[in-house]
Design a protein around this motif. Structure first.
Motif, PDB file in Angstrom:
ATOM      1  N   THR A 119       0.819  -1.220   0.000  1.00 38.42           N
ATOM      2  CA  THR A 119       0.000   0.000   0.000  1.00 38.42           C
ATOM      3  C   THR A 119       0.848   1.263   0.000  1.00 38.42           C
ATOM      4  O   THR A 119       0.343   2.357  -0.166  1.00 38.42           O
ATOM      5  CB  THR A 119      -0.928   0.028   1.232  1.00 38.42           C
ATOM      6  N   LYS A 120       2.159   1.061   0.220  1.00 37.99           N
ATOM      7  CA  LYS A 120       3.041   2.239   0.262  1.00 37.99           C
ATOM      8  C   LYS A 120       4.279   1.972  -0.570  1.00 37.99           C
ATOM      9  O   LYS A 120       4.784   0.842  -0.598  1.00 37.99           O
ATOM     10  CB  LYS A 120       3.494   2.512   1.697  1.00 37.99           C
ATOM     11  N   LYS A 179       0.025  10.536  -3.790  1.00 38.44           N
ATOM     12  CA  LYS A 179      -0.609   9.283  -4.224  1.00 38.44           C
ATOM     13  C   LYS A 179      -0.146   8.956  -5.635  1.00 38.44           C
ATOM     14  O   LYS A 179      -0.059   9.844  -6.487  1.00 38.44           O
ATOM     15  CB  LYS A 179      -2.139   9.446  -4.235  1.00 38.44           C
ATOM     16  N   THR A 180       0.134   7.679  -5.860  1.00 39.84           N
ATOM     17  CA  THR A 180       0.476   7.257  -7.223  1.00 39.84           C
ATOM     18  C   THR A 180      -0.842   7.109  -8.013  1.00 39.84           C
ATOM     19  O   THR A 180      -1.928   7.184  -7.432  1.00 39.84           O
ATOM     20  CB  THR A 180       1.197   5.899  -7.224  1.00 39.84           C
ATOM     21  N   GLY A 183      -3.254   4.951  -6.477  1.00 37.95           N
ATOM     22  CA  GLY A 183      -3.738   5.301  -5.138  1.00 37.95           C
ATOM     23  C   GLY A 183      -2.827   4.879  -3.996  1.00 37.95           C
ATOM     24  O   GLY A 183      -3.221   4.933  -2.834  1.00 37.95           O
ATOM     25  N   THR A 185       0.283   5.312  -1.344  1.00 33.08           N
ATOM     26  CA  THR A 185       0.973   6.456  -0.755  1.00 33.08           C
ATOM     27  C   THR A 185       2.462   6.337  -1.062  1.00 33.08           C
ATOM     28  O   THR A 185       3.066   5.296  -0.804  1.00 33.08           O
ATOM     29  CB  THR A 185       0.769   6.463   0.778  1.00 33.08           C
TER      30      THR A 185
END
Ligand code: AMP
Length: 610
Positions: A119-120, A179-180, A183, A185
């Motif tokens: 997610t990151k 945000k890419t 979405g 981070t």
């Protein structure tokens, strides 16, 4: 017997995964050191178990499936698994992983590199490689950061105990997160860490609290953050136990800023106010104003001390302003070595403790001998963090004229087979989806801590200065600049920062070294510095090329004060965080070269080899 040992090993590794890190009892300092001693003693086995865990977690991700097929190597005997893994999965560079990372950034939710969704994404600082790279960041990344910080703190407190409940003056900075397309981070690894639960846990567990609130760390405006770090550090000055930053550069830049802004800080300490011209960000203003209150007596004390310090060119600033500080702690090795002299000047008689070794991709080693001077520091590899391999490398003989690299390499070996005195490039397989990933750092095995190697950081592997058959690394350049700047020291002037560029546009190609100097120096001395640096490059390719004039005379360019600040601003403006900033020691980046040339006020050409 064997079964019992295996159980203990697994238990020790479990303790590593416990966020509280407190698998053994109540005294966490002893416990975490005992844990590390145990896994170091069994480093070879722990490494195989680490690899097994990584493969168990991720065996059916796309990247591994392509290379391992349906072979369930994680179920094999440990040695067999290790051999098969390294024979089936090839060594990889960031470019090999980039298509996968890009798909993740764009929102592809298939299991590409890890089973656990990513997610990151972290951005490596890009100041060593020239461009920023995305690297997956997971919970494991924050957990290992917490763990190495606690382990290092435990070793430090054996030598330099600190008071519980004290404060740390930390010059730390988050970059802006964004945000890419998919979405996720994105931000620097330190940014993710400062925003994580682990950062808060670290303060509670080590019973040491940073002086600055989160709003100061994460403002994204490093000049404003630096002012507030300094103000809060002085507000809490009698409680400050040590002063720290990720890389030494940040401490030097903070105290250099202090030399200019101390009078405003004194006003703010006296009145419990915050300069409205210096600090404009409302959130940061509120957080700082909520923390401080008027301290007129302290302000007067600081003022008297600063007037005296000013007459001493700020020698011993740290112990004078922070009387209870026990040491200064930061990464001082590699490209940070240049700032040691200035740091020693500010620290006076306080010890400098060199911090640990890691990268955005993975933490690698801990400094288990904090009392050693930074020049002698080594890093004991933590065998639970990643699965490490080491590519033996040897300097090429002078008759070989490949301009790609100046090393020849042997087959990679596992951690348990490294040899004392040998240089290696580090390769890692991480819990975050990097498989046999070449880190690009050159290290030397300088000793062993139980069974785990202690590494000396040598340099980035990538050649930095080359025109034709010459090959010079970051370390070669550092030695040359050290020799040249010794002549400066005799004049009382100081080399603030430096970088270099191989000019191959004009023929014959030649090296340009850019210096920013504090103080006045006669042209004759600078001419000598230029000459001294030219003759100090001992690389045979360079010497031969200079003799035959296929490389032209070395050029020394003196830049106006503030040029390196411009470079920092350029990187920060492009998303780098001050916490991870490293001045590039060689650049071919056209924007940087233009800044440097625009700011050049004097040029000298070496007369060596004439
Ligand atoms: P980054 O991932 O951009 O923050 O940079 C990581 C790189 O910084 C590593 O690959 C090393 O080249 C360098 N580095 C990190 N820690 C140290 C250290 N203790 N000594 C010397 N260089 C270091």
């Amino acid at each position: 017997m064997h079964v019992t040992k295996n159980k203990r090993l697994l238990a020790a590794m479990e303790a590593a995964n416990n966020t509280n890190g407190n698998g053994y009892g109540n005294n966490y300092e002893c416990d975490i050191i005992r844990w590390f001693e145990y896994i170091s003693e069994n480093a070879g086995e722990v490494q195989r178990e680490t690899l097994r865990r990584i493969l168990e977690q991720n065996y059916d991700v796309e990247y591994l499936k392509k290379r391992l097929g349906d072979t369930k190597i994680q179920d094999m005997d440990a040695c067999e698994m290790e051999t098969l893994y390294t024979s089936l999965v090839p060594l990889a560079s960031h470019a090999d992983l980039e298509p996968y990372i890009q798909r993740i950034a764009d929102g592809d939710t298939a299991s590409l590199l890890t089973q656990e969704p990513i997610t990151k994404l972290s951005l490596s600082s890009g100041t060593t490689e020239g461009r920023q790279k995305y690297v997956p960041f997971t919970k494991h990344s924050s957990q290992t950061t917490l763990q190495i910080f606690r382990l290092a703190a435990a070793y430090r407190s054996r030598v330099y105990p600190i008071r519980e409940g004290g404060r740390i003056l930390e010059f730390i900075y988050s970059s802006k997160q964004f945000k890419t397309k998919g979405g996720l981070t994105a931000g620097t690894a330190t940014t993710h860490y400062y925003a994580s639960e682990e950062f808060k846990i670290k303060q509670e567990k080590t019973k040491s609290f940073t002086c600055s609130p989160e709003e100061v760390i994460s403002s994204g405006e490093y000049k404003q953050s630096t002012y507030c770090h300094l103000l809060l550090g002085l507000f809490f000055s009698d409680q400050v136990e040590f002063i720290t930053s990720t890389f030494a550069y940040s401490i030097v830049q903070a105290f250099t800023a202090f030399e200019e802004c101390w009078q405003d800080i004194c006003i703010d300490v006296r009145e419990g106010s915050l300069s409205s011209s210096r600090i404009t960000l409302p959130k940061m203003r509120k957080a700082v104003l909520d923390t401080i209150s008027p301290k007129p007596y302290l302000a007067s004390k600081i003022e008297v001390a600063c007037k005296k310090l000013e007459s001493l060119d700020w020698f011993g600033l740290v112990p004078k302003l922070w009387p209870n500080a026990k040491y200064v702690y930061s990464i001082m090795t590699g490209s940070m070595q240049h700032y040691l002299k200035k740091l020693r000047h500010y620290a006076g008689d306080l010890p400098l403790v060199s911090a640990d070794y890691g990268s955005t991709e993975s933490w690698i080693g801990v400094n288990v001998d904090p009392s050693l001077p930074p020049e002698d520091v080594t890093f004991a590899v933590i065998p639970t963090f990643s699965y490490f391999e080491f590519i033996p490398i040897h300097r090429r003989k002078q008759d070989c004229n490949s301009a790609i690299d100046d090393f020849i390499e042997d087959e990679p070996v596992p951690l348990s087979q490294v040899k004392l005195g040998q240089e290696y490039e580090i390769v890692l397989t991480s819990f975050t989806g990097l498989y046999r990933y070449r880190l690009g750092d050159v290290v030397e095995v300088a000793g062993f801590h139980k069974g785990t190697p202690k590494l000396n950081f040598v340099c980035r592997r990538k050649l930095i200065l080359t025109v034709n058959i010459d090959k010079n690394t970051e370390k070669d350049l550092q030695l040359v600049v050290d020799r040249g700047s010794q002549l400066l020291n005799k004049t009382g002037a100081e080399l603030v920062d430096f970088t270099s560029h191989a000019d191959i546009v004009n023929q014959p190609g030649h090296y340009i070294i850019y210096w920013e100097i504090k103080g006045d120096v006669e042209e004759g001395v600078l001419n000598q510095c230029c000459h001294e640096m030219d003759v100090s490059f001992v690389d045979p390719g360079y010497v031969v090329s200079r003799r035959t004039n296929s490389i032209g005379p070395l050029e020394l360019c003196i830049v106006k004060r503030g040029a390196f600040r411009m470079i920092l601003d350029y990187f920060v403006g492009n998303g780098a965080a001050l916490s991870q900033f490293k001045t590039p020691r060689c650049t071919s980046n056209q924007v940087l070269v233009r800044i440097l040339n625009d700011w050049t006020i004097k040029r000298f050409h070496s007369t060596a080899y004439c």
